[in-house]
Design a protein around this motif. Structure first.
Motif, PDB file in Angstrom:
ATOM      1  N   SER A 195      48.892  28.818  40.991  1.00  0.00           N
ATOM      2  CA  SER A 195      48.435  29.502  39.784  1.00  0.00           C
ATOM      3  C   SER A 195      46.997  29.966  39.971  1.00  0.00           C
ATOM      4  CB  SER A 195      48.527  28.575  38.570  1.00  0.00           C
ATOM      5  OG  SER A 195      48.043  29.207  37.407  1.00  0.00           O
ATOM      6  N   VAL A 196      46.681  31.160  39.436  1.00  0.00           N
ATOM      7  CA  VAL A 196      45.302  31.647  39.425  1.00  0.00           C
ATOM      8  C   VAL A 196      44.904  31.896  37.973  1.00  0.00           C
ATOM      9  CG1 VAL A 196      45.330  32.648  41.719  1.00  0.00           C
ATOM     10  CG2 VAL A 196      46.083  34.026  39.787  1.00  0.00           C
ATOM     11  N   PHE A 197      43.621  31.690  37.690  1.00  0.00           N
ATOM     12  CA  PHE A 197      43.102  31.847  36.337  1.00  0.00           C
ATOM     13  C   PHE A 197      42.511  33.234  36.192  1.00  0.00           C
ATOM     14  CE2 PHE A 197      39.568  31.312  33.243  1.00  0.00           C
ATOM     15  CZ  PHE A 197      40.341  31.002  32.137  1.00  0.00           C
ATOM     16  N   ILE A 198      42.962  33.978  35.161  1.00  0.00           N
ATOM     17  CA  ILE A 198      42.466  35.325  34.898  1.00  0.00           C
ATOM     18  C   ILE A 198      41.768  35.298  33.551  1.00  0.00           C
ATOM     19  CG2 ILE A 198      43.051  37.766  34.866  1.00  0.00           C
ATOM     20  CD1 ILE A 198      45.757  37.040  36.063  1.00  0.00           C
ATOM     21  N   PRO A 199      40.441  35.459  33.505  1.00  0.00           N
ATOM     22  CA  PRO A 199      39.712  35.366  32.235  1.00  0.00           C
ATOM     23  C   PRO A 199      40.046  36.515  31.289  1.00  0.00           C
ATOM     24  CG  PRO A 199      38.243  35.153  34.122  1.00  0.00           C
ATOM     25  CD  PRO A 199      39.546  35.649  34.643  1.00  0.00           C
ATOM     26  N   PHE A 200      39.833  36.266  30.019  1.00  0.00           N
ATOM     27  CA  PHE A 200      40.013  37.272  28.972  1.00  0.00           C
ATOM     28  C   PHE A 200      38.812  38.221  28.941  1.00  0.00           C
ATOM     29  CE2 PHE A 200      38.349  38.102  24.686  1.00  0.00           C
ATOM     30  CZ  PHE A 200      39.261  39.054  24.260  1.00  0.00           C
ATOM     31  N   SER A 201      39.086  39.500  28.636  1.00  0.00           N
ATOM     32  CA  SER A 201      38.024  40.482  28.483  1.00  0.00           C
ATOM     33  C   SER A 201      38.470  41.555  27.515  1.00  0.00           C
ATOM     34  CB  SER A 201      37.687  41.121  29.837  1.00  0.00           C
ATOM     35  OG  SER A 201      36.790  42.211  29.660  1.00  0.00           O
ATOM     36  N   ASN A 202      37.511  42.091  26.749  1.00  0.00           N
ATOM     37  CA  ASN A 202      37.799  43.190  25.818  1.00  0.00           C
ATOM     38  C   ASN A 202      37.477  44.555  26.416  1.00  0.00           C
ATOM     39  OD1 ASN A 202      38.983  42.382  23.415  1.00  0.00           O
ATOM     40  ND2 ASN A 202      37.061  41.564  22.607  1.00  0.00           N
ATOM     41  N   TYR A 203      36.909  44.572  27.619  1.00  0.00           N
ATOM     42  CA  TYR A 203      36.413  45.820  28.168  1.00  0.00           C
ATOM     43  C   TYR A 203      37.509  46.584  28.908  1.00  0.00           C
ATOM     44  CZ  TYR A 203      32.062  43.399  27.222  1.00  0.00           C
ATOM     45  OH  TYR A 203      31.041  42.707  26.603  1.00  0.00           O
ATOM     46  N   SER A 204      37.281  47.887  29.054  1.00  0.00           N
ATOM     47  CA  SER A 204      38.191  48.719  29.833  1.00  0.00           C
ATOM     48  C   SER A 204      38.138  48.283  31.293  1.00  0.00           C
ATOM     49  CB  SER A 204      37.778  50.192  29.726  1.00  0.00           C
ATOM     50  OG  SER A 204      37.815  50.633  28.390  1.00  0.00           O
ATOM     51  N   HIS A 205      39.313  48.335  31.948  1.00  0.00           N
ATOM     52  CA  HIS A 205      39.409  47.852  33.320  1.00  0.00           C
ATOM     53  C   HIS A 205      39.429  49.009  34.311  1.00  0.00           C
ATOM     54  CE1 HIS A 205      41.579  44.217  31.415  1.00  0.00           C
ATOM     55  NE2 HIS A 205      40.324  43.901  31.667  1.00  0.00           N
TER      56      HIS A 205
END
Length: 940
Positions: free
Chosen positions: A311-321
């Motif tokens: 498993s890998v952890f992907i942080p939350f973000s509100n910004y455009s990717h």
């Protein structure tokens, strides 16, 4: 009489280890749990180890679907609901001796096995395969050996968890092929943990060796190993997620199903549409560092069952990717970003990656890199240039700055918050193009997130048990502590604020979940500060209790109310010298507090529970008293702590023979001494008392044991007294039976009836005597046992000298701006063109008796009022201040302030007194005006 046992007392006495001389009262500490985890949908028996653990205590898990049942002797049966996802889940132990810091329990989708004790050599290697998780404990000087079978060309990953699950072990793993040749060796592949990726060159039996790199070992050198044939995910792009959306991910890794080569690094890539959950969670497959407190995201894996990947952890973000295009190796090829937005990319050893974005005049921008905080072994460096291009295409380049490590560390040695990720903030003075370059000083090819955004002032909170008072080896001794709040004791928690983007406002702190017998006073992290102490008083005669609580912060940022839940933080293990030993800490979502029955051995208490009042320039005097259950063996030193604005804390020392008297704590509120910076207002602080004390541990258990022994002795005496009459009754019954047999006066039938009755009476008397003797033996055994209990409890509660520290409940104080109260009474002769007097009453307080000078402060636009500067003489209380209302003054309400200035203990102080009155037209002028009007218009 009902006989009593002292089972609970004895359990406590045997279970809790003896106290050594120390400054902190004993608190429970949990060092390990083994085995380390369980398969979801099953249960496992575990053993916990530590000190001062209550055998009747419970395990408190962060997820209510993980439950435990005590099996006695620090053994528990842990059951995991089948719906619990694989990952790390925090828990604490709590009971009658207090509560511990958190530890990790792991949930998997595989069967769990414990490493066999004899698997310490190749010839006794334990057979394993890819369907299991192994739980091992390494002892000093040993290694563990395993054997597993592979087919030719079969690819596997040997994954060893140690650092990721908070172990002290510096794990080293080695794999040998069937011929004894080494085919893989790893130590630090995933953070500090090893991972071996290899393909079998021939079919046969392979040997795995697991050890500590320095051959250390013990109960806190645990590890988990899995042989995985499924995929290994190294990272994903984008490197952040948006809540509740379907996203397309580029998944980079090895042995990916359908994977295609992604470059010359040996990795493969696949694309996959993923439904991102609506609710974000903590990282589940590694510890959360203090710097990442509050970070939520998505724990992502692919496959199911035995085909489940890591498993890998992907942080939350509100910004455009955006994803790095790979063609941005020069300034001219800089990849365009539209802020606010972020780029997911990889470092290239020895090379820079270039990006650019348009900047608008007057806007603030933050450019930051996230890599070291998530992927650890990177050291990014960031550079931002201002680029202006003229009509002929010529560039003028000006550096806006370079950024490297972030040195701010609010948690010190215990909970470091410094890191190697750079961040740069600037304000645009014109429209231009900002050009950004980043590279890794460590020359890795690990991922990064480059974020360009507007500043967003914010904060996160974490909470900890304070550093124990006493000898801490000049700050080098770091203790893994628990929490036990005794009856009458003030419990304390340290609250830390991780401030972001320049936010420096006040944060109000509260605690939720404590029972009513805790008294909590509000606390706050002051403007510009990074920490505070939250105190809670455990009222006397309170109940035993253990439970989870929430520490909550509230603030207002740019008109918006912000609420944050604090995460708890603790070190993974204790060290005696942080200069020589590694200190590792982690956060947890679980915070547990315990109230225990033992009374605090020393309390320092203000004689009154009230708001104490004084002023700047004066002294604050607070009478305090002591309550003690132990012998005070030295002078008691008292000083205030956590007092806002206090530089050097004043202290008093009380002789040990005078601790039954009240004593005044005197605090001079002087801002011209000791670097003090006191401010007016309502504040609170804590009184700290330190002394050498004869501490009698668990004195209440001795009292209980003595009470039980007293009742058992009374029962024994009662049983003994009952024996003699019963013996006499048996002898009497025997005589009656013999007499009945020898009688010759009755008929044979009558004689037989008499003999039968006498025999029954004898049998009854003998049975009663037998039962009484049995009870007597039981009473003697209980009496002996309770006497032994008293002896052990007495031995345990013998006074032992400790250097003890006690804290008072938070003391509330009101500091006035001056030691005077001035009241405006009245103003006479307020007609235009007249002179009058302003009447004031002056009350001097807090020892001030000198002169007060008054001068006017007029608001802008006020005209026609003159006030004479006046001095109120020493000890004068009624003051008249001359004033004059000129002709140009306007009729109506007049409001202004009088400045009251004094000098008190060498400090100049001032306050304002509001004055108001009505300006009216002069009566004579008004009459003349009326007469003139009448003459001009007789009809009126």
């Amino acid at each position: 009489m009902k006989e009593l046992t002292s089972l609970w007392v004895i359990v406590c006495l045997f279970a809790i280890s003896s106290i050594c001389s120390q400054a902190q009262l004993p608190v429970p500490r949990i060092d390990s749990i083994f085995p380390l985890g369980s398969k979801a949908g099953s249960s496992i028996e575990v053993v916990i180890k530590g000190s001062d653990l209550d055998p009747s205590g419970k395990l408190f898990f962060e997820d209510s679907r993980i439950k435990s049942e005590s099996l006695g002797g620090n053994k528990f049966k842990v059951s995991v609901d089948e719906e619990v996802s694989p990952g790390i889940y925090d828990f604490r132990h709590g009971g009658k001796s207090g509560t511990t810091s958190s530890l990790s329990f792991l949930v998997s989708n595989l069967e769990e096995f414990t490493v066999q004790n004899e698997a310490v050599s190749k010839d006794k290697a334990m057979t394993i395969d890819h369907s299991m998780f192994l739980n091992g404990l390494i002892q000093k000087g040993n290694a563990h050996f395993f054997k597993f079978s592979l087919n030719e060309n079969e690819r596997v990953f040997v994954d060893c968890f140690a650092e990721r699950i908070n172990s002290r072990m510096d794990a080293l793993i080695v794999v040998e092929d069937p011929n004894g040749n080494e085919v893989g060796r790893s130590r630090e592949a995933i953070g500090g943990d090893p991972l071996i990726d290899f393909k079998a060159q021939k079919s046969g039996e392979y040997i795995l060796r697991v050890s500590d790199f320095l051959t250390r070992g013990g109960d806190d050198y645990w590890y988990r190993v899995r042989i995985r044939k499924a995929a290994q995910i190294d990272f994903v792009f984008p490197s952040s997620v948006r809540v509740g959306e379907k996203q397309k991910f580029q998944i980079f890794g090895r042995n990916l199903p359908g994977g295609v080569p992604s470059g010359d690094d040996g990795l493969e890539m696949i694309e996959k549409d993923v439904d991102v959950p609506d609710v974000m969670e903590r990282q589940r497959f590694g510890p959360t560092k203090p710097i990442n407190v509050g970070m939520k995201g998505f724990n992502f894996s692919i496959g199911e069952g035995l085909e489940l990947s890591n498993s890998v952890f992907i942080p939350f973000s509100n910004y455009s990717h955006f994803i790095e295009n790979g063609a941005n190796a020069t300034p001219n090829d800089a990849q365009k970003i539209n802020p606010p937005g972020e780029v997911s990319g990889r470092f290239y050893p020895g090379k820079k990656s270039w990006f650019s974005f348009d900047v608008k005049t007057g806007n603030d921008y933050v450019v930051e890199v996230v890599s070291n905080r998530l992927y650890s072994p990177t050291d990014p460096i960031l550079s931002v240039d201002k680029v202006i291009t003229d009509n002929e295409g010529k560039e003028t380049i000006t550096s806006l700055g370079k950024a490297d490590d972030q040195a701010s560390n609010i948690g010190g040695r215990r909970y470091p918050t410094n890191h190697r990720d750079p961040s740069l903030k600037f304000k645009a003075d014109s429209d231009f193009v900002a050009r950004v370059s980043i590279k890794d000083n460590f020359s890795t090819n690990l991922p990064f997130r480059l974020i360009v955004r507007n500043p967003k002032p914010d904060y996160e909170l974490f909470v900890s048990v304070p550093i124990p008072d006493g000898d801490n080896n000049k700050g080098k001794k770091i203790i893994k502590g628990g929490l036990a709040v005794r009856s009458g004791q003030v419990g304390r928690l340290e609250i830390f604020a991780l401030r972001k983007d320049g936010y420096d406002g006040q944060i109000d702190v509260s605690i939720k979940g404590l029972p009513d017998f805790f008294e909590v006073r509000p606390a706050s992290i002051s403007k510009g500060q990074n920490s505070c102490t939250l105190s809670f008083y455990n009222k006397k005669h309170s109940s035993e209790w253990v439970g989870n609580v929430e520490v909550i912060g509230n603030s207002e940022i740019n008109g918006e109310k912000i609420t944050k839940n604090a995460e708890s933080v603790a070190v993974n293990w204790s060290v005696n010298d942080a200069d020589k030993e590694r200190v590792v800490s982690r956060t947890s979502s679980v915070m547990t507090i315990a109230s225990i029955k033992e009374k605090i051995p020393l309390s320092v208490i203000p004689v009154e529970d009230k708001v104490w009042e004084s002023s700047l320039g004066a002294t604050l005097e607070i009478p305090v008293k002591f309550e003690s259950t132990g012998e005070i063996k030295d002078k008691v030193t008292i000083l205030p702590i956590d007092f806002p604005g206090m530089g050097k804390a004043p202290q008093i020392q009380v002789d040990k023979g005078k601790t039954k008297d009240a004593h005044k704590l005197v605090i001079p509120l002087l801002n011209n001494k000791d670097n003090n910076k006191y401010n007016e207002g309502i504040h609170q602080f804590v009184i700290k008392a330190t002394t050498k004390l004869g501490y009698r541990r668990d004195l209440h258990l001795l009292n209980e044991a003595e009470e039980i022994a007293k009742k058992n002795k009374e029962a024994l005496e009662a049983n003994r007294k009952s024996i003699e009459p019963l013996k006499k009754a048996v002898e009497e019954a025997k005589k009656i039976l013999e007499q009945s047999k020898a009688s010759s006066q009755e008929t044979e039938e009558q004689k037989n009836k008499i003999i039968e009755q006498a025999a029954k009476s004898l049998k009854l008397s003998e049975d009663m005597l037998k039962e009484a003797n049995s009870k007597l033996k039981e009473s003697e055994a209980l009496n002996n046992k309770s006497a032994e209990d008293v002896k052990k409890a007495s031995e345990r509660s013998k006074p032992k000298d400790i250097q003890f520290v006690s804290y008072s409940k938070p003391v509330k104080v009101k500091i006035n701006s001056t030691p005077i109260k001035v009241e405006f009474s009245s103003a006479d002769n307020t007609e235009k063109g007249s002179k009058g007097m302003i009447q004031l009453k002056v009350q001097r307080l807090f020892g001030f008796a000198d002169a007060v000078s008054f001068s006017p402060i007029f608001p802008e636009g006020l005209k026609g009022i003159k006030v004479t500067e006046t001095v109120c003489a020493k000890d004068q209380s009624n003051v008249e201040i001359p004033f004059e209302i000129e002709d140009q003054a306007l009729v109506g309400s007049v409001k202004f302030d009088l400045s009251c200035k004094i000098k008190f203990n060498g400090i100049e102080l001032a306050e304002k007194v509001p004055v108001s009155f009505e300006v009216i037209e002069n009566k004579q002028v008004k009459a003349e005006n009326n007469n003139q009007i009448d003459q001009e218009d007789p009809q009126n």
